[in-house]
Design a protein around this motif. Structure first.
Motif, short mmCIF file in Angstrom:
data_model
loop_
_atom_site.label_atom_id
_atom_site.label_comp_id
_atom_site.label_asym_id
_atom_site.label_seq_id
_atom_site.Cartn_x
_atom_site.Cartn_y
_atom_site.Cartn_z
N UNK A 176 0.83 -1.22 0.00
CA UNK A 176 0.00 0.00 0.00
C UNK A 176 0.86 1.26 0.00
N UNK A 177 2.19 1.08 0.20
CA UNK A 177 3.09 2.24 0.22
C UNK A 177 4.20 2.11 -0.80
N UNK A 178 4.03 1.19 -1.73
CA UNK A 178 5.04 0.96 -2.76
C UNK A 178 4.37 1.16 -4.12
N UNK A 179 5.01 1.91 -5.01
CA UNK A 179 4.41 2.26 -6.31
C UNK A 179 3.91 1.03 -7.06
N UNK A 180 4.77 0.01 -7.11
CA UNK A 180 4.40 -1.20 -7.85
C UNK A 180 3.20 -1.87 -7.19
N UNK A 181 3.22 -1.90 -5.84
CA UNK A 181 2.12 -2.52 -5.11
C UNK A 181 0.80 -1.79 -5.32
N UNK A 182 0.84 -0.47 -5.20
CA UNK A 182 -0.40 0.32 -5.36
C UNK A 182 -0.98 0.13 -6.76
N UNK A 229 11.25 9.69 -13.66
CA UNK A 229 9.99 8.99 -13.43
C UNK A 229 10.18 7.65 -12.77
N UNK A 230 10.97 7.60 -11.72
CA UNK A 230 11.26 6.35 -11.03
C UNK A 230 9.98 5.70 -10.50
N UNK A 231 9.12 6.49 -9.87
CA UNK A 231 7.88 5.93 -9.31
C UNK A 231 6.97 5.43 -10.43
N UNK A 243 2.34 9.03 -4.34
CA UNK A 243 3.79 9.15 -4.16
C UNK A 243 4.34 10.51 -4.59
N UNK A 244 3.93 10.98 -5.76
CA UNK A 244 4.55 12.23 -6.22
C UNK A 244 3.56 13.27 -6.72
#
Lengths: 312, 312
Positions: free
Chosen positions: B79-85, B116-118, B153-154
C-alpha cells in the motif's frame, strides 16, 4: 540597398504606371489557448489595397488617396495609417528611393472586431508594394514590414499579420529574431469558421490593458496543454480536437454554438467577434443562426495575394 | 465485475502459476515548456517487475517478496510501494477477487532522478497484472491504475505514467475525465536523449513546493508558444526544432551540451537529471562527455512491455 527595378514583365509591356490590387483575408488570432502566438487566416473577408507608381508623389513616399468601405474614419496620413506604415516599411526594405506610390484602401473589415482589421490593411499594402516591384521580398520579410504597422497601432504582435500574409495557421515562436512556424493544415481536409461580430468595437489596446499581469501556475499549465493540443489538431487536420482545444476559453455564445454541433468556440483577437469551428459549410449555417448574426468562412491556406493587375 | 480468467493460452498449456516479467522504460517528463502535461518514454532504462499468482497470498492482495537494484530503501508494504499500489489498482479494475499475487521489483532507475522512477515501477506492475490476466484492459485504463500510485507518491500527474505505459510522446489534455493524446514521432526518424544524472536526489514533492504559484503573463505566453512548437516538432520529427523548444528552459549544463552540438537541453521532471536531444547516437557520446557523466538513450516508441513469460 537595391534601387527601383519595376516588374520586368510590365516593363517589357511598356507600362509606365503599374496598377495593382491586392486582397487580404481576415485573421483569427489568439485562438483560445494560442493567445498572442497563434493565428490563422480566414478566407473571403478582408481589405483591398490599390497601388500605383505616382509621379506626383515624392520619391520614397506614399500618398493615401482614398479610403472606402466599412469605415472612413481612418487617418489618410500615411504615417498614421496601417496600410501607409506597412507600405513605407516595405519600400524601405526594397530600397525604393526613386519613385512614390499612390494607395487606395478599401476596408472590408470593421475596426475593433478582433479579426485583425489593422493587420488586414498592413498585409495588403506590404504584399502590394512587393508585387509592384517584382516580388523581391519573401513572405517572412513582409511580416517584418507589417509588424512595424502593428507595433504602432495595436502592439508588437505577429499573430494577425503573419497569417494575414502567409495564410493558414502560423505559430509565432520568437520575436528577437522573428521566428515563424507555419502549421500546415492537411491539404485534403477542410476547416470552416463561424464568425459572430456583435455591434460594438473592442479596441485592442484597451482590451489588452484589461488583461491580468500574472496568472496562476495551474491555469498556465492548463492553457499550455490546450495550446499544445491545438497545434496537434491543426497538423493532423482534426477539426473536433481543434474545436475542443479552442473551447478551453470561456465565451458567452459558446454554449449555443456547441449545442448546434460546433466542435468548439472562442473569442477572436481582442474580441468581440466569436468564432466556432466546423468541417462542413452547411453545418455552419445552423450554428450561425443559433449564435445570432454570423457568417461562415473557410480557412485561407494562401494569405494576402494579388487579385488583379492592370498596366496602363 | 469480471472474475479471474487466467490467460487462456497458458491454461491450455496446463499452467497453474503464471510467471511474468515486465520491463518498463524511463520517462522524461515536463520537457521544458511541456511542464506537467507532456512526457516521453526513453528506451533501455527502467524497472522490472516479476509477477506470479501465489496461493499463499490472500485473494485480491499483493505481496512484495523482493526489491533489488539501484535502491533497496523502498517499502515492501504494497500500500506504500508504487508497484504494489498500481498492481492492486489494476486487479481491482479487472475485478480479480479470487487469487493473490507475488511481486518482485527490480529497480533500474534511481529515486529522485527526474526520470519517473515511481512511474516506472507503477507502469511495470500495471502492465504485468494486465498481462497475467489476459490483457483485458487497454493502455489508457492502465494509466488510470498507475495514476493511483503517482497520486500517493509524487502527485496526481500523468506526464510520467502515461508515456511509461503507452510509449513515445504523450500529451495530457485533461484529467477529469483523463484525456490522453499520443503524439506520434515519425516511424522513419530517430530521436536520442543524452541524460546526465548528478549524484543527488530531488524528491518530486519537495521540488514542486519550490515552484511559484503565479507566473507573469509574458512568461506564460512565451512558454505556451514553446510548448506549441515542441508539439509541432514531435509530429514532424524535427529534432532541431524540438531541441530549440526544450532549451527555452534555463539549465546549468545546457551551454556545454549546445556547444557540443545538441539541439537542445532541459531538466527532466523535478530534476536533477538533465536531458539533451540529438538525432544520432554517436553525436550523443561527445555531448555526454562534455556534460560530464551521461548516457545516450533512444526514444522508446512502445512503452511498458512483457519481456519474458515462463509457465510452470
Amino acid at each position: 540597398m537595391q534601387s527601383l527595378r519595376p516588374n520586368p514583365r510590365l516593363r517589357r509591356a511598356g507600362a509606365r504606371f503599374h496598377l495593382r490590387r491586392d486582397f487580404r483575408s481576415a485573421t483569427v488570432a489568439n485562438l483560445g489557448p494560442g493567445f498572442d502566438f497563434l493565428g490563422c487566416a480566414v478566407d473571403g473577408l478582408g481589405d483591398h489595397v490599390t497601388l500605383r507608381v505616382d509621379p506626383s508623389v515624392r520619391a520614397g513616399e506614399v500618398l493615401i488617396s482614398e479610403i472606402t468601405g466599412t469605415t472612413t474614419k481612418l487617418s489618410t496620413n500615411p504615417l498614421r495609417n496601417c496600410a501607409g506604415i506597412a507600405a513605407i516599411a516595405t519600400m524601405k526594405m526594397l530600397g525604393i528611393r526613386s519613385v512614390g506610390l499612390s494607395l487606395d484602401l478599401h476596408k472590408g473589415l470593421p475596426l475593433g472586431s478582433g479579426l485583425g482589421s489593422s493587420a488586414a490593411s498592413a498585409a495588403a499594402a506590404a504584399v502590394a508594394v512587393n508585387e509592384i516591384f517584382g516580388r523581391k521580398l519573401v513572405r517572412e520579410e513582409l511580416v517584418l514590414a507589417g509588424l512595424e504597422s502593428e507595433a504602432k497601432v495595436s502592439g508588437y504582435h505577429a499573430d494577425n499579420i503573419a497569417p494575414a500574409i502567409m495564410g493558414g495557421f502560423v505559430l509565432i515562436r520568437n520575436y528577437e529574431p522573428l521566428d515563424l512556424k507555419p502549421l500546415r493544415f492537411p491539404e485534403d481536409k477542410e476547416l470552416f469558421f463561424v464568425l459572430v461580430s456583435p455591434e460594438f468595437e473592442a479596441p485592442t489596446k484597451k482590451m489588452r490593458a484589461a488583461l491580468p499581469t500574472e496568472i496562476p501556475m495551474v491555469h498556465h499549465v492548463w492553457n499550455s496543454s490546450q495550446a499544445a493540443a491545438l497545434v496537434a489538431a491543426v497538423l493532423e487536420g482534426d477539426a473536433v480536437m481543434l474545436g475542443k482545444a479552442l473551447s478551453s476559453d470561456k465565451v458567452a455564445v459558446k454554449k449555443a454554438a456547441l449545442e448546434a454541433g460546433a466542435f468548439g468556440c472562442t473569442i477572436s483577437g481582442a474580441g468581440p467577434t466569436a468564432v466556432a469551428v466546423i468541417d462542413a459549410a452547411e453545418k455552419g449555417e445552423e450554428i450561425g443562426e443559433r449564435m445570432s448574426v454570423a457568417c461562415v468562412k473557410k480557412l485561407d491556406k494562401v494569405g494576402a495575394r494579388l487579385v488583379s493587375s492592370v498596366s496602363r
